[in-house]
Scaffold this active site. Structure first.
Site, PDB file in Angstrom:
ATOM      1  N   TRP A  17       0.479  -1.195  -0.166  1.00  0.00           N
ATOM      2  CA  TRP A  17       0.171   0.116   0.167  1.00  0.00           C
ATOM      3  C   TRP A  17       0.986   1.595   0.041  1.00  0.00           C
ATOM      4  O   TRP A  17       0.708   1.608  -0.127  1.00  0.00           O
ATOM      5  CB  TRP A  17      -0.963   0.109   0.953  1.00  0.00           C
ATOM      6  CG  TRP A  17      -1.654   0.837   1.337  1.00  0.00           C
ATOM      7  CD1 TRP A  17      -2.569   1.979   2.276  1.00  0.00           C
ATOM      8  CD2 TRP A  17      -2.776   1.405  -0.256  1.00  0.00           C
ATOM      9  NE1 TRP A  17      -3.362   2.475   2.084  1.00  0.00           N
ATOM     10  CE2 TRP A  17      -3.572   2.667   0.557  1.00  0.00           C
ATOM     11  CE3 TRP A  17      -2.890   1.272  -1.148  1.00  0.00           C
ATOM     12  CZ2 TRP A  17      -4.299   3.252  -0.388  1.00  0.00           C
ATOM     13  CZ3 TRP A  17      -3.870   2.352  -2.211  1.00  0.00           C
ATOM     14  CH2 TRP A  17      -4.257   3.331  -1.439  1.00  0.00           C
ATOM     15  N   TYR A  54       7.245  -6.066  -3.966  1.00  0.00           N
ATOM     16  CA  TYR A  54       5.440  -6.589  -3.957  1.00  0.00           C
ATOM     17  C   TYR A  54       4.312  -6.307  -6.095  1.00  0.00           C
ATOM     18  O   TYR A  54       4.410  -6.845  -5.710  1.00  0.00           O
ATOM     19  CB  TYR A  54       5.265  -4.937  -3.590  1.00  0.00           C
ATOM     20  CG  TYR A  54       5.231  -5.372  -1.883  1.00  0.00           C
ATOM     21  CD1 TYR A  54       4.659  -6.204  -1.239  1.00  0.00           C
ATOM     22  CD2 TYR A  54       6.881  -5.468  -1.383  1.00  0.00           C
ATOM     23  CE1 TYR A  54       4.986  -6.586  -0.260  1.00  0.00           C
ATOM     24  CE2 TYR A  54       7.165  -4.906   0.032  1.00  0.00           C
ATOM     25  CZ  TYR A  54       6.094  -5.533   0.325  1.00  0.00           C
ATOM     26  OH  TYR A  54       6.091  -6.369   2.094  1.00  0.00           O
ATOM     27  N   LYS A 111      -4.673   0.731   9.037  1.00  0.00           N
ATOM     28  CA  LYS A 111      -5.612   0.364   9.510  1.00  0.00           C
ATOM     29  C   LYS A 111      -6.002  -0.263  10.055  1.00  0.00           C
ATOM     30  O   LYS A 111      -6.474  -1.884  10.086  1.00  0.00           O
ATOM     31  CB  LYS A 111      -6.845  -0.003   8.200  1.00  0.00           C
ATOM     32  CG  LYS A 111      -6.903   0.805   6.744  1.00  0.00           C
ATOM     33  CD  LYS A 111      -7.699   0.113   5.447  1.00  0.00           C
ATOM     34  CE  LYS A 111      -8.318   1.678   4.690  1.00  0.00           C
ATOM     35  NZ  LYS A 111      -8.919   0.943   3.587  1.00  0.00           N
ATOM     36  N   LYS A 196     -13.271  -3.316   9.799  1.00  0.00           N
ATOM     37  CA  LYS A 196     -13.779  -4.204   8.610  1.00  0.00           C
ATOM     38  C   LYS A 196     -13.401  -4.881   8.143  1.00  0.00           C
ATOM     39  O   LYS A 196     -13.641  -6.652   7.617  1.00  0.00           O
ATOM     40  CB  LYS A 196     -14.169  -3.332   7.388  1.00  0.00           C
ATOM     41  CG  LYS A 196     -12.547  -2.143   7.125  1.00  0.00           C
ATOM     42  CD  LYS A 196     -11.281  -3.322   5.971  1.00  0.00           C
ATOM     43  CE  LYS A 196      -9.929  -2.705   6.068  1.00  0.00           C
ATOM     44  NZ  LYS A 196      -9.058  -3.143   4.915  1.00  0.00           N
ATOM     45  N   ASP A 249     -14.762   1.031   1.582  1.00  0.00           N
ATOM     46  CA  ASP A 249     -14.078   0.339   2.436  1.00  0.00           C
ATOM     47  C   ASP A 249     -14.744  -1.436   2.751  1.00  0.00           C
ATOM     48  O   ASP A 249     -13.508  -2.293   1.905  1.00  0.00           O
ATOM     49  CB  ASP A 249     -13.429   0.850   3.760  1.00  0.00           C
ATOM     50  CG  ASP A 249     -11.750   0.018   3.496  1.00  0.00           C
ATOM     51  OD1 ASP A 249     -11.356  -0.850   2.795  1.00  0.00           O
ATOM     52  OD2 ASP A 249     -11.235   0.711   4.424  1.00  0.00           O
ATOM     53  N   ARG A 260      -6.715  -9.391   1.299  1.00  0.00           N
ATOM     54  CA  ARG A 260      -6.528 -11.328   2.038  1.00  0.00           C
ATOM     55  C   ARG A 260      -7.120 -11.412   3.074  1.00  0.00           C
ATOM     56  O   ARG A 260      -7.087 -12.581   3.419  1.00  0.00           O
ATOM     57  CB  ARG A 260      -5.202 -10.115   2.680  1.00  0.00           C
ATOM     58  CG  ARG A 260      -3.474 -10.208   1.632  1.00  0.00           C
ATOM     59  CD  ARG A 260      -2.387  -9.283   2.105  1.00  0.00           C
ATOM     60  NE  ARG A 260      -2.700  -7.979   2.477  1.00  0.00           N
ATOM     61  CZ  ARG A 260      -1.995  -6.945   3.216  1.00  0.00           C
ATOM     62  NH1 ARG A 260      -0.958  -7.662   3.324  1.00  0.00           N
ATOM     63  NH2 ARG A 260      -2.592  -5.820   3.269  1.00  0.00           N
TER      64      ARG A 260
END
Length: 278
Positions: A17, A54, A111, A196, A249, A260
C-alpha cells in the site's frame, strides 16, 4: 509549504500500500521519496523504477525516489505518509520523530488499533510525536493496491481535524484515476478502516463454509450497523460510516478476491471449519 515548489511527501514504507500511495502522489505531481527498510528495494526503485518485492511488473514514475535513511526522506517534507503495521507504529515513530519538521503533516494509511493501548493510529501519532491533532490526517477507502497500481479508478477519504490541511493533501494525491474526498471526522474514518477487517474475516469464513450469499450480506450489513454504533459512541459522525471509509471499504474488503482478510480462511478445510465452534 512554499508557493514556488511542489509539495513533498515522504512515504514510510515500501510495502504494497505504501508503494501504491507513493505512485499516486508522484502521478499527482507531488515530489515523493519512499523510505525502504532494505537497500535492494531502495536501489531497485532508484535505478529500474520498480519495487521487486511487491510489484515487479509495474514501472514506477521516474520522479519517485527511495532511500533507507529516515532523515534524508523527511528532509523538507510537507507530508509524512505512514504505511507500516499498526503494532510497530509506536516504536518506529519514536525513532523518526526527531527528523519530522515543525510544519509536517502526518498522514496515516494504517487500518488497525494498537493492541496494548486500544488507541487509534492518530492517537498514537499525537502521543509519540507531540504534534497537534490538526497536523494528523488519515487516508482511507476502498483501495485495493493491485488495482491502484494498474491505474483502475478509485476514491478515498482524506480526514483531518483541520479542513484546510485535508484539502491540501487532497490536491497532493488527486489524479485522473484516484479521487480523494475530504472530511474532518478522523475517528469515523479510522474505525471504519480497522473494524471492517474483522467483518471481512467473518465473511471469508462464511464463504469458505459454503453458507451462501445471504449469510455474507447479513454479516456485511449487521457488521456495518455495529461499527457505526461503536464509532458514534466514540465521537464519529454516522454519515462517515456510510461513505467511502466505511461502507465503501467494507464492501471492497469483503467481496474482492484481492482482499487478504476475506481470503484468509479460503484454503482452510471446510469440514474442519464446520466442526469448529466459532
Amino acid at each position: 509549504m512554499s508557493q514556488h515548489r511542489s509539495a513533498r511527501a515522504a512515504v514510510f514504507s515500501a510495502g504494497s500500500w505504501g508503494t501504491a500511495v507513493a505512485k499516486i502522489l508522484a502521478d499527482a505531481g507531488t515530489d515523493v521519496i519512499v523510505h525502504a527498510r532494505r537497500d535492494e528495494i531502495a536501489d531497485a526503485i532508484n535505478t529500474v523504477h520498480r519495487n521487486p518485492g511487491y510489484f515487479p511488473d509495474v514501472e514506477l514514475p521516474v520522479s519517485l525516489a527511495a532511500t533507507t535513511d529516515p532523515a534524508a526522506a523527511l528532509h523538507r517534507a510537507d507530508y509524512l505518509v505512514l504505511s507500516i503495521p499498526a503494532q510497530s507504529l509506536r516504536t518506529n515513530l519514536a525513532l523518526w520523530t526527531p527528523h519530522i519538521g515543525p510544519d509536517t503533516v502526518i498522514v496515516s494509511l494504517m487500518k488497525g488499533i494498537e493492541l496494548c493501548s486500544g488507541q487509534l493510529a492518530s492517537q498514537v501519532i499525537t502521543e509519540v510525536t507531540g504534534v497537534s491533532a490538526d497536523r494528523v490526517a488519515v487516508l482511507s477507502g476502498p483501495n485495493l493496491a493491485r488495482e491502484i497500481m494498474d491505474g483502475e479508478p478509485a476514491a478515498a477519504t482524506v480526514a483531518c481535524p483541520d479542513e484546510a490541511a485535508a484539502r491540501r493533501f487532497q490536491q497532493a494525491c488527486r489524479t485522473p484515476y484516484f479521487r480523494p474526498y475530504t472530511s474532518t471526522d478522523i475517528i469515523g474514518c479510522e474505525l471504519g478502516g480497522a473494524v471492517k477487517n474483522v467483518i471481512a474475516l467473518a465473511v471469508g469464513i462464511a464463504s469458505g463454509m459454503g453458507l451462501g450469499d445471504n449469510a455474507s450480506a447479513m454479516l456485511i450489513t449487521r457488521g456495518l450497523a455495529e461499527t457505526t454504533r461503536l464509532a458514534v459512541a466514540m465521537g464519529a459522525q454516522p454519515a462517515t460510516l456510510a461513505g467511502l471509509a466505511g461502507l465503501g471499504d467494507l464492501v471492497a474488503t469483503c467481496s474482492s478476491p484481492l482482499s487478504r482478510n476475506r481470503s484468509f480462511f479460503g484454503t482452510v478445510n471446510r469440514s474442519a471449519l464446520a466442526r469448529s465452534r466459532w
